[in-house]
Scaffold this motif. Structure first.
Motif, mmCIF file in Angstrom:
data_model
loop_
_atom_site.group_PDB
_atom_site.id
_atom_site.type_symbol
_atom_site.label_atom_id
_atom_site.label_comp_id
_atom_site.label_asym_id
_atom_site.label_seq_id
_atom_site.Cartn_x
_atom_site.Cartn_y
_atom_site.Cartn_z
ATOM 1 N N PHE A 130 0.812 -1.214 0.000
ATOM 2 C CA PHE A 130 0.000 0.000 0.000
ATOM 3 C C PHE A 130 0.849 1.270 0.000
ATOM 4 O O PHE A 130 0.635 2.172 -0.804
ATOM 5 N N ILE A 131 1.845 1.331 0.885
ATOM 6 C CA ILE A 131 2.573 2.588 1.083
ATOM 7 C C ILE A 131 3.708 2.770 0.085
ATOM 8 O O ILE A 131 4.098 3.904 -0.227
ATOM 9 N N ILE A 133 6.949 5.917 -3.848
ATOM 10 C CA ILE A 133 7.684 6.003 -5.113
ATOM 11 C C ILE A 133 7.187 7.178 -5.942
ATOM 12 O O ILE A 133 7.985 7.960 -6.490
ATOM 13 N N ILE A 134 5.873 7.315 -6.040
ATOM 14 C CA ILE A 134 5.293 8.404 -6.826
ATOM 15 C C ILE A 134 5.661 9.768 -6.243
ATOM 16 O O ILE A 134 5.990 10.711 -6.973
ATOM 17 N N THR A 183 -2.817 6.768 -7.825
ATOM 18 C CA THR A 183 -1.898 5.759 -7.277
ATOM 19 C C THR A 183 -2.545 5.007 -6.117
ATOM 20 O O THR A 183 -2.462 3.777 -6.037
ATOM 21 N N ILE A 184 -3.203 5.745 -5.232
ATOM 22 C CA ILE A 184 -3.866 5.107 -4.089
ATOM 23 C C ILE A 184 -4.976 4.174 -4.557
ATOM 24 O O ILE A 184 -5.081 3.028 -4.105
ATOM 25 N N VAL A 185 -5.807 4.655 -5.487
ATOM 26 C CA VAL A 185 -6.939 3.863 -5.983
ATOM 27 C C VAL A 185 -6.457 2.553 -6.606
ATOM 28 O O VAL A 185 -7.008 1.472 -6.328
ATOM 29 N N ALA A 239 -0.199 -2.793 -10.606
ATOM 30 C CA ALA A 239 -1.384 -2.235 -11.270
ATOM 31 C C ALA A 239 -1.420 -0.711 -11.214
ATOM 32 O O ALA A 239 -2.060 -0.069 -12.044
ATOM 33 N N TRP A 240 -0.737 -0.131 -10.258
ATOM 34 C CA TRP A 240 -0.749 1.323 -10.060
ATOM 35 C C TRP A 240 0.170 2.069 -11.021
ATOM 36 O O TRP A 240 -0.008 3.273 -11.258
ATOM 37 N N LEU A 241 1.157 1.394 -11.581
ATOM 38 C CA LEU A 241 2.250 2.077 -12.287
ATOM 39 C C LEU A 241 1.795 2.830 -13.540
ATOM 40 O O LEU A 241 1.997 4.054 -13.653
ATOM 41 N N LEU A 242 1.196 2.133 -14.494
ATOM 42 C CA LEU A 242 0.803 2.785 -15.749
ATOM 43 C C LEU A 242 -0.286 3.833 -15.550
ATOM 44 O O LEU A 242 -0.204 4.932 -16.125
ATOM 45 N N PRO A 243 -1.332 3.567 -14.751
ATOM 46 C CA PRO A 243 -2.328 4.620 -14.501
ATOM 47 C C PRO A 243 -1.727 5.884 -13.892
ATOM 48 O O PRO A 243 -2.122 7.006 -14.242
ATOM 49 N N SER A 244 -0.754 5.724 -13.001
ATOM 50 C CA SER A 244 -0.120 6.888 -12.369
ATOM 51 C C SER A 244 0.676 7.703 -13.377
ATOM 52 O O SER A 244 0.577 8.944 -13.424
ATOM 53 N N LEU A 245 1.452 7.016 -14.210
ATOM 54 C CA LEU A 245 2.248 7.712 -15.234
ATOM 55 C C LEU A 245 1.342 8.369 -16.271
ATOM 56 O O LEU A 245 1.608 9.489 -16.727
#
Length: 427
Positions: free
Chosen positions: A340-341, A346-347, A371-373, A404-410
């Motif tokens: 989670f954290i 990283i972001i 990123t959280i979502v 799963a968070w990586l591409l949506p965040s970028l």
């Protein structure tokens, strides 16, 4: 880039605060299981355990504030909550883990004493160092860190030059780079960067160093020194694990493998060297975590020295209590918290490294929220809710790799900046 004595002292101090329990135990087992794919596993491990933490130190050099500054563009409330969560995780998991590892590998085999006695004496010493924090950088940088580095380097070099068996075998990892990257989470180095980076800044100020540009250069250079040290040690230990893959079962525990490697490379005296190494590496990390947490509490309570002392004492008491648990149990328990954290950390590091032009308050808010979502499914999976999360993760890009968070965040970072650019152009 010129490096002087002060740079190396600060760099070794940073290295010692990063280099703790997980940094010793995790790399060899990765190499053992990766076999001839050791270099791919090492690449992933270095990304999350060296490159990203190094960016965190660079961000500190740029901000030269406290950890609160890392997330202040999201909102002051979010920044406070984020910092509290990070410090709770740090003082409740990696700090006690250092005492647990020290007991299992450096104390119990020789003296057979209880974990309670070990952790009590251990955190009593942490208390002394943390309460004399003005001397932390000098003591860690001048004395403890070079010893740590030399002992680990001896194990690596002797292992490399003493084994002639070719590295052949079938890797246990389907995606070695991703496996190495996720295992790098367990070092806590990215979180460590935002915690101990502040320790360095405050220590410099206590010593009377207030020149922003001078401190910026010193922090960056010391970060490079620490990063190079970590890179050498991580890659070397992973390679050694691969070199000796035929000597151990893949089911071997991390502590047993590390003990076995020291015995095979340094001989009968290896256990003594390893005991010294484990004790020093773990101790310096615990000092960094407790000191960083106390600095944070002191800062939000109007620079109260009493708050600093009380936090140090409470942190050491918690360390004694949590240090009673088995080290492998602590690693297991840490997974959900890290899933989670870590993405959020990283972001935030990446956003604080980028130019102000691309990191407005809106960008910070949008990217961090996304990123959280998208970290939630990975978190839920880590606590055992596979039936609910697996269909979701199968749909999301990189979902099956716990990223799963990586591409949506970028993508959010790019889209938000494009929106702001078009909005500015239309005006």
């Amino acid at each position: 880039m010129r490096f002087n004595k002060e740079t190396f002292i600060a760099g070794f101090a940073l290295f010692s605060m990063f280099f703790g329990a997980g940094n010793l135990m995790l790399p060899p087992l990765l190499g053992l299981k990766a076999v001839d794919n050791w270099h791919l596993v090492a690449l992933g491990f270095v990304i999350s355990a060296v490159f990203i933490p190094l960016l965190g130190i660079f961000a500190h050099a740029r901000l030269q504030g406290t950890m609160m500054d890392f997330a202040k563009k999201v909102s002051p409330t979010f920044s406070l909550v984020y910092c509290i969560i990070v410090y709770i995780i740090s003082i409740a998991l990696p700090s006690p883990r250092t005492a647990s590892v020290t007991h299992e590998m450096a104390i119990q085999p020789f003296f057979g004493t209880s974990a309670l006695l070990t952790s009590t004496l251990y955190f009593a010493l942490v208390l002394v160092f943390a309460l004399n924090r003005s001397k932390v950088l000098d003591v860690l940088g001048k004395f403890l860190s070079p010893i740590i580095f030399i002992v680990v380097l001896s194990i690596i070099c002797i292992g490399i030059f003493s084994v002639e068996i070719p590295i052949e075998g079938i890797s246990e990892f389907e995606t070695p780079i991703v496996s190495g990257l996720l295992e790098g989470y367990q070092t806590f180095d990215a979180i460590g960067a935002v915690v101990v980076g502040g320790v360095v800044i405050i220590s410099l100020r206590i010593k009377g160093e207030h020149n922003f540009e001078r401190n910026r250069k010193l922090i960056i250079k010391s970060g490079v020194v620490a990063g190079i040290g970590l890179l050498i040690i991580y890659a070397g230990m992973i390679y050694n694990g691969a070199l000796f893959h035929s000597e151990f079962e893949s089911s071997v525990s991390r502590t047993t493998l590390l003990s076995g490697l020291s015995l095979k490379t340094l001989g009968s005296i290896g256990k003594v060297f390893l005991s010294i190494l484990v004790s020093l590496a773990c101790f310096t990390t615990a000092v960094g975590i407790v000191t960083g947490t106390a600095d944070f509490i002191k800062g939000i309570l109007y620079d109260s020295k009493r708050a600093y002392v009380i936090t140090v004492i409470l942190g050491c008491i918690l360390g004694v209590l949590m240090g009673q648990f088995d080290v492998h149990y602590i690693i297991y328990v840490a997974v959900p918290a890290l899933m989670f954290i870590y993405p959020i950390t990283i972001i935030l590091i990446v956003l604080n490294i980028l130019s102000e032009k691309y990191t407005s308050s809106l960008v910070f808010k949008a990217v961090v929220i996304i990123t959280i979502v998208f970290s939630i499914p990975d978190f839920l999976k880590s606590i055992g809710l596979d039936d609910f999360t697996t269909p979701i993760l199968d749909i999301l890009p990189l979902g099956r790799y716990s990223l799963a968070w990586l591409l949506p965040s970028l993508l959010t970072l790019l889209v938000t900046n494009l929106y702001l650019s078009l909005k500015g152009t239309s005006k």
